[in-house]
Motif scaffolding. Structure first.
Motif, PDB file in Angstrom:
ATOM      1  N   ILE A   1      -4.718   6.559   9.567  1.00 13.30           N
ATOM      2  CA  ILE A   1      -5.312   5.942   8.382  1.00 13.30           C
ATOM      3  C   ILE A   1      -5.712   4.504   8.710  1.00 13.30           C
ATOM      4  O   ILE A   1      -4.855   3.680   9.046  1.00 13.30           O
ATOM      5  CB  ILE A   1      -4.330   5.962   7.194  1.00 13.30           C
TER       6      ILE A   1
ATOM      7  N   VAL B   1      -0.103   6.980  -6.915  1.00 16.06           N
ATOM      8  CA  VAL B   1      -0.185   5.521  -6.982  1.00 16.06           C
ATOM      9  C   VAL B   1       1.222   4.920  -6.950  1.00 16.06           C
ATOM     10  O   VAL B   1       1.451   3.892  -6.299  1.00 16.06           O
ATOM     11  CB  VAL B   1      -0.965   5.076  -8.234  1.00 16.06           C
TER      12      VAL B   1
ATOM     13  N   ALA C   1       2.353   5.120  -3.419  1.00 16.56           N
ATOM     14  CA  ALA C   1       1.647   4.098  -2.643  1.00 16.56           C
ATOM     15  C   ALA C   1       2.245   2.718  -2.910  1.00 16.56           C
ATOM     16  O   ALA C   1       2.367   1.902  -1.989  1.00 16.56           O
ATOM     17  CB  ALA C   1       0.161   4.114  -2.997  1.00 16.56           C
TER      18      ALA C   1
ATOM     19  N   GLY D   1      -4.858  -2.384   1.082  1.00 16.46           N
ATOM     20  CA  GLY D   1      -5.631  -1.749   0.029  1.00 16.46           C
ATOM     21  C   GLY D   1      -4.926  -0.574  -0.617  1.00 16.46           C
ATOM     22  O   GLY D   1      -4.023   0.043  -0.041  1.00 16.46           O
ATOM     23  N   LEU D   2      -5.377  -0.281  -1.840  1.00 16.15           N
ATOM     24  CA  LEU D   2      -4.788   0.811  -2.610  1.00 16.15           C
ATOM     25  C   LEU D   2      -5.060   2.169  -1.979  1.00 16.15           C
ATOM     26  O   LEU D   2      -4.162   3.004  -1.883  1.00 16.15           O
ATOM     27  CB  LEU D   2      -5.313   0.783  -4.050  1.00 16.15           C
ATOM     28  N   TRP D   3      -6.285   2.396  -1.523  1.00 16.49           N
ATOM     29  CA  TRP D   3      -6.619   3.715  -0.970  1.00 16.49           C
ATOM     30  C   TRP D   3      -5.861   3.997   0.316  1.00 16.49           C
ATOM     31  O   TRP D   3      -5.447   5.131   0.566  1.00 16.49           O
ATOM     32  CB  TRP D   3      -8.114   3.860  -0.765  1.00 16.49           C
ATOM     33  N   ALA D   4      -5.672   2.975   1.133  1.00 16.86           N
ATOM     34  CA  ALA D   4      -4.860   3.150   2.340  1.00 16.86           C
ATOM     35  C   ALA D   4      -3.420   3.491   1.961  1.00 16.86           C
ATOM     36  O   ALA D   4      -2.783   4.346   2.590  1.00 16.86           O
ATOM     37  CB  ALA D   4      -4.907   1.895   3.198  1.00 16.86           C
TER      38      ALA D   4
ATOM     39  N   VAL E   1      -2.448   5.000  -0.865  1.00 13.54           N
ATOM     40  CA  VAL E   1      -2.422   6.365  -1.404  1.00 13.54           C
ATOM     41  C   VAL E   1      -2.476   7.381  -0.270  1.00 13.54           C
ATOM     42  O   VAL E   1      -1.732   8.371  -0.263  1.00 13.54           O
ATOM     43  CB  VAL E   1      -3.572   6.575  -2.416  1.00 13.54           C
ATOM     44  N   GLN E   2      -3.344   7.148   0.702  1.00 16.46           N
ATOM     45  CA  GLN E   2      -3.427   8.061   1.842  1.00 16.46           C
ATOM     46  C   GLN E   2      -2.131   8.065   2.639  1.00 16.46           C
ATOM     47  O   GLN E   2      -1.657   9.124   3.072  1.00 16.46           O
ATOM     48  CB  GLN E   2      -4.601   7.678   2.737  1.00 16.46           C
TER      49      GLN E   2
END
Length: 119
Positions: free
Chosen positions: A22, A69, A72, A89-92, A94-95
């Motif tokens: 990621i 979330v 995360a 970051g949020l998406w990192a 979450v992944q």
């Protein structure tokens, strides 16, 4: 005690895999990952239940997807405490939560259920 150490190692393996695949998740080394696995276990045992209860209406509204979330955020909290782990970051996050969750689930399947073994 052995199961506890194995859970820490499984969480560390999940975080390692997250850092490898990621973009936006980095870890300095295995020592950092093992400490992060330990801290993630503590955060998930203490902080996560409180946050889950407080965000329950939002979790219901999103049909449970908000728990990604929350997971995360727990990984982000561990990264905030630990200098060698970074989540950008949020998406990192979450992944990383998804990858770590899948690795932990596979580890649980391989370890089996402790209650079944005691009975």
């Amino acid at each position: 005690m052995i199961r506890f150490v194995l859970r820490i190692l499984i969480a560390a393996a999940g975080l390692w895999l997250s850092a490898r695949i990621i973009p936006g998740v980095t870890a300095d080394g295995w020592v950092t990952l093992i400490i992060a696995g330990f801290l993630l276990g503590i955060v998930n045992a203490v902080v996560r239940p409180i946050v889950t209860v407080l965000t329950f209406p939002l979790t219901l509204l999103t049909l449970g997807l908000f728990l990604l979330v929350v997971n995360a955020a727990m990984i982000g909290l561990v990264a905030w405490f630990l200098d060698g782990l970074a989540v950008h970051g949020l998406w990192a996050g979450v992944q990383a939560a998804v990858v770590t969750g899948v690795v932990s689930w596979i580890g649980q399947v391989l370890l089996g259920d402790a209650k079944r073994e005691e009975a």
